[in-house]
Write a protein that holds these residues in place. Structure first.
Motif, PDB file in Angstrom:
ATOM      1  N   VAL A  59      10.816 -36.181  26.472  1.00  0.00           N
ATOM      2  CA  VAL A  59      10.231 -35.034  25.788  1.00  0.00           C
ATOM      3  C   VAL A  59      10.826 -33.782  26.416  1.00  0.00           C
ATOM      4  O   VAL A  59      10.818 -33.631  27.631  1.00  0.00           O
ATOM      5  N   VAL A  60      11.352 -32.898  25.586  1.00  0.00           N
ATOM      6  CA  VAL A  60      11.941 -31.652  26.065  1.00  0.00           C
ATOM      7  C   VAL A  60      11.019 -30.511  25.670  1.00  0.00           C
ATOM      8  O   VAL A  60      10.622 -30.390  24.507  1.00  0.00           O
ATOM      9  N   LEU A  61      10.700 -29.676  26.666  1.00  0.00           N
ATOM     10  CA  LEU A  61       9.738 -28.590  26.471  1.00  0.00           C
ATOM     11  C   LEU A  61      10.379 -27.225  26.644  1.00  0.00           C
ATOM     12  O   LEU A  61      11.359 -27.075  27.366  1.00  0.00           O
ATOM     13  N   ARG A  62       9.788 -26.259  25.996  1.00  0.00           N
ATOM     14  CA  ARG A  62      10.072 -24.849  26.228  1.00  0.00           C
ATOM     15  C   ARG A  62       8.748 -24.121  26.053  1.00  0.00           C
ATOM     16  O   ARG A  62       8.115 -24.245  24.998  1.00  0.00           O
ATOM     17  N   ALA A  63       8.315 -23.416  27.071  1.00  0.00           N
ATOM     18  CA  ALA A  63       7.039 -22.692  27.065  1.00  0.00           C
ATOM     19  C   ALA A  63       5.878 -23.645  26.771  1.00  0.00           C
ATOM     20  O   ALA A  63       4.989 -23.340  25.970  1.00  0.00           O
ATOM     21  N   ASN A  64       5.920 -24.827  27.394  1.00  0.00           N
ATOM     22  CA  ASN A  64       4.880 -25.861  27.260  1.00  0.00           C
ATOM     23  C   ASN A  64       4.683 -26.370  25.841  1.00  0.00           C
ATOM     24  O   ASN A  64       3.620 -26.882  25.500  1.00  0.00           O
ATOM     25  N   ARG A  65       5.687 -26.240  25.006  1.00  0.00           N
ATOM     26  CA  ARG A  65       5.681 -26.813  23.660  1.00  0.00           C
ATOM     27  C   ARG A  65       6.866 -27.754  23.518  1.00  0.00           C
ATOM     28  O   ARG A  65       7.962 -27.480  24.008  1.00  0.00           O
ATOM     29  N   VAL A  66       6.669 -28.854  22.819  1.00  0.00           N
ATOM     30  CA  VAL A  66       7.739 -29.830  22.594  1.00  0.00           C
ATOM     31  C   VAL A  66       8.741 -29.240  21.610  1.00  0.00           C
ATOM     32  O   VAL A  66       8.375 -28.838  20.504  1.00  0.00           O
ATOM     33  N   VAL A  67      10.015 -29.163  22.033  1.00  0.00           N
ATOM     34  CA  VAL A  67      11.073 -28.694  21.145  1.00  0.00           C
ATOM     35  C   VAL A  67      11.977 -29.834  20.694  1.00  0.00           C
ATOM     36  O   VAL A  67      12.693 -29.696  19.710  1.00  0.00           O
ATOM     37  N   ALA A  68      11.944 -30.961  21.413  1.00  0.00           N
ATOM     38  CA  ALA A  68      12.749 -32.119  21.026  1.00  0.00           C
ATOM     39  C   ALA A  68      12.201 -33.361  21.714  1.00  0.00           C
ATOM     40  O   ALA A  68      11.589 -33.283  22.774  1.00  0.00           O
ATOM     41  N   ARG A  77       5.220 -35.266  18.642  1.00  0.00           N
ATOM     42  CA  ARG A  77       5.825 -34.478  17.569  1.00  0.00           C
ATOM     43  C   ARG A  77       6.299 -33.135  18.105  1.00  0.00           C
ATOM     44  O   ARG A  77       5.734 -32.589  19.046  1.00  0.00           O
ATOM     45  N   ILE A  78       7.312 -32.576  17.460  1.00  0.00           N
ATOM     46  CA  ILE A  78       7.802 -31.249  17.821  1.00  0.00           C
ATOM     47  C   ILE A  78       6.700 -30.239  17.546  1.00  0.00           C
ATOM     48  O   ILE A  78       6.036 -30.284  16.508  1.00  0.00           O
ATOM     49  N   GLY A  79       6.509 -29.336  18.506  1.00  0.00           N
ATOM     50  CA  GLY A  79       5.459 -28.335  18.395  1.00  0.00           C
ATOM     51  C   GLY A  79       4.202 -28.705  19.153  1.00  0.00           C
ATOM     52  O   GLY A  79       3.321 -27.869  19.351  1.00  0.00           O
ATOM     53  N   SER A  80       4.093 -29.964  19.569  1.00  0.00           N
ATOM     54  CA  SER A  80       2.919 -30.399  20.338  1.00  0.00           C
ATOM     55  C   SER A  80       2.908 -29.715  21.698  1.00  0.00           C
ATOM     56  O   SER A  80       3.931 -29.323  22.223  1.00  0.00           O
TER      57      SER A  80
END
Length: 151
Positions: free
Chosen positions: A35-44, A55-58
């Motif tokens: 799981v790849v995150l940016r600002a604690n949201r899943v981006v990939a 899911r992306i955005g989780s």
């Protein structure tokens, strides 16, 4: 003005693919959920983590709850760009006019390559095989041909 026939090549899950297979601990196995995150949201994610429901955005905690075995990594745009250079090198043999929209996605005019390889379907098949072979970590490769970038 006529739209320029355009080819788009897209490597699915590129932020996750760019981090996998780098030799870092835990990243050797492409089947390992990632799981790849940016600002604690899943981006990939990779396919394994998606199959667990991520899911992306989780949010980070939701992703960790759904897939506790997943490697949780911060997005690294520089690493993504560096990893994508190997794919770009293979595309240089097909066309010199490559536009990188973001790491993992490129587009270029279809006219020259389509004529050289015998049509849109033939160049799409060639691109798919060349890009798939250049990837260190297998992922889905999409190739689209349309009349213009926005199509």
């Amino acid at each position: 003005m006529l739209a320029t026939r355009t080819i788009v090549v897209w490597c699915a899950d590129w932020p996750a693919v760019a981090l996998m297979g780098t030799g870092r601990a835990g990243l050797e196995d492409p089947q390992q959920p990632c799981v790849v995150l940016r600002a604690n949201r899943v981006v990939a994610t990779n396919a394994t983590a998606r199959s667990e429901g991520v899911r992306i955005g989780s949010r980070r905690r939701e992703a960790q709850r759904l897939c506790p075995a997943a490697l949780v990594l911060e997005r690294d745009l520089d690493r993504e760009a560096r990893a994508f250079e190997a794919v770009l090198a293979t595309l240089d043999d097909i066309t010199p006019r490559i536009e990188i929209t973001r790491p993992g996605t490129v587009l270029f005019p279809a006219r020259g390559p389509s004529r050289y390889f015998g049509g849109d379907e033939a160049v799409a098949a060639k691109l798919h095989s060349v890009v798939s072979a250049a990837l260190l970590v297998p992922t889905a490769v999409g190739v689209g041909v349309a009349d213009g970038v926005f199509a």
